[in-house]
Scaffold this active site. Sequence first.
Site, short mmCIF file in Angstrom:
data_model
loop_
_atom_site.label_atom_id
_atom_site.label_comp_id
_atom_site.label_asym_id
_atom_site.label_seq_id
_atom_site.Cartn_x
_atom_site.Cartn_y
_atom_site.Cartn_z
N HIS A 67 -3.64 58.13 69.75
CA HIS A 67 -4.61 59.22 69.63
C HIS A 67 -5.47 59.30 70.90
O HIS A 67 -5.64 60.37 71.49
CB HIS A 67 -5.48 58.98 68.39
CG HIS A 67 -6.56 60.00 68.19
ND1 HIS A 67 -6.54 60.92 67.17
CD2 HIS A 67 -7.70 60.25 68.88
CE1 HIS A 67 -7.61 61.69 67.25
NE2 HIS A 67 -8.35 61.29 68.28
N GLU A 68 -5.99 58.15 71.34
CA GLU A 68 -6.86 58.15 72.52
C GLU A 68 -6.07 58.48 73.78
O GLU A 68 -6.59 59.14 74.69
CB GLU A 68 -7.58 56.80 72.67
CG GLU A 68 -8.46 56.42 71.47
CD GLU A 68 -9.41 57.52 71.02
OE1 GLU A 68 -9.92 58.27 71.88
OE2 GLU A 68 -9.64 57.65 69.80
N HIS A 71 -5.81 62.24 74.25
CA HIS A 71 -7.00 62.75 74.96
C HIS A 71 -6.86 62.47 76.46
O HIS A 71 -7.08 63.34 77.30
CB HIS A 71 -8.27 62.04 74.49
CG HIS A 71 -8.76 62.44 73.13
ND1 HIS A 71 -9.08 63.74 72.81
CD2 HIS A 71 -9.01 61.71 72.02
CE1 HIS A 71 -9.51 63.78 71.54
NE2 HIS A 71 -9.48 62.56 71.04
ZN LIG Z 1 -10.10 61.96 69.20
#
Ligand SMILES: [Zn+2]
Length: 152
Positions: A67-68, A71
């Site tokens: 998830h990170e 980004h």
């Molecule tokens: Zn996030």
Amino acid sequence: MTEAELKQLVEKISEQAFQRPFKHQVKINHRMTTTGGRYYLNDHHLEINDHFLAPQYRNELIGIIKHELVHYHLHLAHQGYRHRDSDFKLLLNRVQGSRYAPDIGLRRKPKRKYTYVCQNCKVTFKRVRRIDVSRFACGRCGGMLRLINEQK
Ligand SMILES: [Zn+2]
Ligand SMILES: [Zn+2]
């Protein structure tokens, strides 16, 4: 797991799931409560919630790192890196990153600090906030309440 080992894991996931290198820092965050991790736009480092470093949460940890990294890679590529962006949703789905911080019981209920007893029927109950015993009566019998315990 040390910070160096965590960084190696992030680098490995970055290569395997994104086919792109991770070239910034990873820090272990000991103060995060319910979030799994965070990506910092200013210096591109990641922070991971230390609760997820325990061996039994390895799958959750991988989901958080993915998830990170979504980004991270989208931001560096000047694409839509925010949760609402379609670039973000597509890439997160492709690498199967976690959508939310996995629930491992970190969403603690606020502590119920005040214990009251009904002076008539002797039922006890706990409350998060102090209540005014001159205004509130026992819900079961209407008796007067008394504060018997206050935990700091
Ligand atoms: Zn996030
Ligand atoms: Zn009562």
